[in-house]
Scaffold this motif. Structure first.
Motif, PDB file in Angstrom:
ATOM      1  N   ASN A  13      19.776  28.368  19.993  1.00  0.00           N
ATOM      2  CA  ASN A  13      20.847  29.253  19.089  1.00  0.00           C
ATOM      3  C   ASN A  13      21.769  30.041  20.026  1.00  0.00           C
ATOM      4  O   ASN A  13      21.304  30.763  20.834  1.00  0.00           O
ATOM      5  CB  ASN A  13      20.117  30.051  18.168  1.00  0.00           C
ATOM      6  N   LEU A  14      23.204  29.892  19.776  1.00  0.00           N
ATOM      7  CA  LEU A  14      24.302  30.431  20.311  1.00  0.00           C
ATOM      8  C   LEU A  14      24.048  32.055  20.682  1.00  0.00           C
ATOM      9  O   LEU A  14      23.819  33.000  19.694  1.00  0.00           O
ATOM     10  CB  LEU A  14      25.482  30.295  19.831  1.00  0.00           C
ATOM     11  N   LEU A  15      24.274  32.549  21.979  1.00  0.00           N
ATOM     12  CA  LEU A  15      24.061  34.011  22.387  1.00  0.00           C
ATOM     13  C   LEU A  15      25.409  34.472  22.513  1.00  0.00           C
ATOM     14  O   LEU A  15      25.806  35.601  22.132  1.00  0.00           O
ATOM     15  CB  LEU A  15      23.228  34.181  23.508  1.00  0.00           C
ATOM     16  N   ALA A  16      26.276  33.748  23.234  1.00  0.00           N
ATOM     17  CA  ALA A  16      27.580  34.159  23.763  1.00  0.00           C
ATOM     18  C   ALA A  16      28.587  32.893  23.762  1.00  0.00           C
ATOM     19  O   ALA A  16      28.041  31.945  24.356  1.00  0.00           O
ATOM     20  CB  ALA A  16      27.501  34.965  25.022  1.00  0.00           C
ATOM     21  N   PHE A  17      29.709  33.239  23.723  1.00  0.00           N
ATOM     22  CA  PHE A  17      30.800  31.958  24.051  1.00  0.00           C
ATOM     23  C   PHE A  17      31.901  32.564  24.471  1.00  0.00           C
ATOM     24  O   PHE A  17      32.545  33.770  24.108  1.00  0.00           O
ATOM     25  CB  PHE A  17      30.833  31.092  22.735  1.00  0.00           C
ATOM     26  N   GLU A  18      32.850  31.958  25.430  1.00  0.00           N
ATOM     27  CA  GLU A  18      33.943  32.338  26.036  1.00  0.00           C
ATOM     28  C   GLU A  18      34.795  31.034  26.021  1.00  0.00           C
ATOM     29  O   GLU A  18      34.500  30.089  26.797  1.00  0.00           O
ATOM     30  CB  GLU A  18      33.773  33.199  27.249  1.00  0.00           C
ATOM     31  N   ARG A  19      35.906  30.861  25.375  1.00  0.00           N
ATOM     32  CA  ARG A  19      36.994  30.003  25.824  1.00  0.00           C
ATOM     33  C   ARG A  19      37.952  30.604  26.745  1.00  0.00           C
ATOM     34  O   ARG A  19      38.814  31.443  26.173  1.00  0.00           O
ATOM     35  CB  ARG A  19      37.658  29.421  24.560  1.00  0.00           C
ATOM     36  N   MET A  20      37.848  30.542  27.980  1.00  0.00           N
ATOM     37  CA  MET A  20      39.029  30.818  28.711  1.00  0.00           C
ATOM     38  C   MET A  20      40.389  30.384  28.350  1.00  0.00           C
ATOM     39  O   MET A  20      40.626  29.439  27.997  1.00  0.00           O
ATOM     40  CB  MET A  20      38.642  30.300  30.243  1.00  0.00           C
ATOM     41  N   ASP A  21      41.258  31.358  28.811  1.00  0.00           N
ATOM     42  CA  ASP A  21      42.674  30.842  28.658  1.00  0.00           C
ATOM     43  C   ASP A  21      42.911  29.514  29.289  1.00  0.00           C
ATOM     44  O   ASP A  21      42.953  29.294  30.466  1.00  0.00           O
ATOM     45  CB  ASP A  21      43.924  31.991  29.080  1.00  0.00           C
ATOM     46  N   GLY A  22      43.108  28.542  28.233  1.00  0.00           N
ATOM     47  CA  GLY A  22      43.488  27.210  28.755  1.00  0.00           C
ATOM     48  C   GLY A  22      42.502  26.223  28.649  1.00  0.00           C
ATOM     49  O   GLY A  22      42.561  24.894  28.762  1.00  0.00           O
ATOM     50  N   GLY A  23      41.294  26.708  28.110  1.00  0.00           N
ATOM     51  CA  GLY A  23      39.969  25.645  27.674  1.00  0.00           C
ATOM     52  C   GLY A  23      40.437  24.961  26.535  1.00  0.00           C
ATOM     53  O   GLY A  23      40.964  25.328  25.711  1.00  0.00           O
ATOM     54  N   ALA A  53      30.770  22.312  24.744  1.00  0.00           N
ATOM     55  CA  ALA A  53      30.013  23.244  25.608  1.00  0.00           C
ATOM     56  C   ALA A  53      28.730  23.711  24.630  1.00  0.00           C
ATOM     57  O   ALA A  53      27.591  23.940  25.234  1.00  0.00           O
ATOM     58  CB  ALA A  53      31.014  24.483  25.914  1.00  0.00           C
ATOM     59  N   GLN A  54      29.004  24.018  23.419  1.00  0.00           N
ATOM     60  CA  GLN A  54      27.649  24.465  22.633  1.00  0.00           C
ATOM     61  C   GLN A  54      26.634  23.471  22.495  1.00  0.00           C
ATOM     62  O   GLN A  54      25.369  23.749  22.682  1.00  0.00           O
ATOM     63  CB  GLN A  54      28.221  25.009  21.259  1.00  0.00           C
ATOM     64  N   ASP A  55      27.089  22.445  22.207  1.00  0.00           N
ATOM     65  CA  ASP A  55      26.030  21.095  22.288  1.00  0.00           C
ATOM     66  C   ASP A  55      25.345  20.990  23.551  1.00  0.00           C
ATOM     67  O   ASP A  55      24.071  20.651  23.500  1.00  0.00           O
ATOM     68  CB  ASP A  55      26.692  19.835  21.869  1.00  0.00           C
ATOM     69  N   LYS A  56      25.977  21.328  24.786  1.00  0.00           N
ATOM     70  CA  LYS A  56      25.226  20.975  25.920  1.00  0.00           C
ATOM     71  C   LYS A  56      24.464  22.181  26.397  1.00  0.00           C
ATOM     72  O   LYS A  56      23.238  21.906  26.571  1.00  0.00           O
ATOM     73  CB  LYS A  56      26.417  21.040  26.941  1.00  0.00           C
ATOM     74  N   ALA A  57      24.553  23.262  25.769  1.00  0.00           N
ATOM     75  CA  ALA A  57      23.814  24.344  25.925  1.00  0.00           C
ATOM     76  C   ALA A  57      22.757  24.302  24.957  1.00  0.00           C
ATOM     77  O   ALA A  57      21.494  24.599  25.452  1.00  0.00           O
ATOM     78  CB  ALA A  57      24.386  25.760  25.789  1.00  0.00           C
ATOM     79  N   PHE A  58      22.952  23.778  23.773  1.00  0.00           N
ATOM     80  CA  PHE A  58      21.970  23.728  22.757  1.00  0.00           C
ATOM     81  C   PHE A  58      20.807  22.426  23.394  1.00  0.00           C
ATOM     82  O   PHE A  58      19.559  22.728  23.147  1.00  0.00           O
ATOM     83  CB  PHE A  58      22.423  22.995  21.435  1.00  0.00           C
TER      84      PHE A  58
END
Lengths: 145, 145, 145, 145
Positions: free
Chosen positions: C40-50, C58-63
């Motif tokens: 389950n997601l704890l933190a997420f960041e889309r860097m400028d340009g992501g 990215a979430q599915d990979k971490a999951f």
């Protein structure tokens, strides 16, 4: 009208117990799912240490084995690029599983349900699924003889 | 780092057994789901005669009660048009259930999992869910005293 | 009952910071997701340009890395036609990711969460994920020693 | 093991024919779905002029009536804000239908399948569904007597 034979809850528990015992013996905690002959879930157990992704994968393997009346590893062998079966693994939003570990349960030549396991290697999953079926069939034989 | 307490498989079976016994007593075969504190399925049983639609509904009730740390009937009471909570029942593609029958399982004030039932009236579902929790807590006390 | 160790929000920020610093250094803005040990997601960041597609990837990979306790590139290597694992990439409606860039986070041999990155090449995603883990582990060591 | 009685294809055609005849008579072309007792589709017909949205709605009504063993309009009556059943209409990603027009098909007190219609008003859908059941039961009686 059709008359259909289907696993009941007591049967499902035999399948779970046999599979869990084998998983315990090989030291790989598993997710174990048992469905009826239409692919609908009857019983599920996530052994302590079973993987979260395997919750769904085990159910999808059992669903596929019951609903398509075919072991998932048989689909796997046919699901290679260039073969006309290829692509079946994305059907039903991916619920149709071609990963080894789902086996139909047959009684007197008829599919009455299925068992699906996930968390080990596919070969381990298949072996434990078969152990569940063996346990189920042995117990039934013992009861009936 | 956080330390989390979670139901194990033995706990899940106590919850299932207590709920199933009550469902048997009132003559309403149920689907019963137990999840861990994160809402992931630990154990499931469709009693003989439990409804097919209830397979998912029971799991969604348990998921919601665990993951939101709230009984689903509490959401139900708040989820009325004009109330700012209204609409929560469509969240997560409808997986967030506001139908009565999902209860969080608390140990020492902490949510350690949840139980969800479906196939009866919501009130019957709630009663059987509570029976599962009572059975679980009684057995734990007996073991510990 | 089970006792589980899980990343907290401070840990998640260390993972994000380490991964983002590496992404900045190589000039590839990334989407970075951190989950707990249940996926389950704890933190997420889309860097400028992501990339927008990478938000989900990215979430599915971490999951996947957390919930299956396995790096996504390990699944990738096994998920080849003719192998019994093939087809796992469509499981969970495709949420089970076999694209390189998801790594489990281990502390004292136990999976406590995961990190997933997307927007670069899979090798870049993996490198930045590892940089996040390195940063996390180094900072933790400094605190504890 | 359980023994289940289920509609066969000949039964499904009787249900379709009876429902279509009534739809024709009232001048409302319909989508008509027939499922088995587990909610899986047996037969479907979109009459010339039937609505595209109704393709899915009719199937969901029949699925619900079979799998929950309840007419969808009964769910509709209970699914009002403040009632503990409210929210059931979003379950199964909305596949659980509470819109009138889905009826279970009973033979000797047992649900053996269901019929669902869509394209008219819910009352028209219900009337045509009932016409399908009447036709099915009459034909069966003629055959058996």
């Amino acid at each position: 009208m059709l008359t259909v034979t289907r696993l009941d809850q007591a049967d499902a528990r035999l399948l779970l117990a046999g599979a869990a015992a084998r998983a315990q013996a090989i030291g790989v905690p598993m997710c174990i799912a048992v469905t009826d002959e239409s692919g609908n879930l009857l019983a599920f157990e996530r052994m302590d240490g079973g993987k979260v992704t395997s919750i769904t994968v085990a159910q999808d393997k059992a669903f596929t084995a019951a609903a398509a009346r075919k072991a998932t590893h048989e689909y796997n062998q046919a699901c290679v690029p260039g073969n006309l079966v290829f692509g079946i693994h994305t059907a039903l939003s991916g619920r149709l599983s071609v990963v080894g570990g789902g086996l139909p349960v047959l009684v007197e030549g008829e599919v009455v349900g299925a068992i699906g396991l996930s968390s080990g290697t596919p070969q381990q999953d298949i072996d434990c699924a078969q152990a569940g079926i063996d346990h189920f069939l042995q117990h039934r034989q013992a009861v009936q003889s």
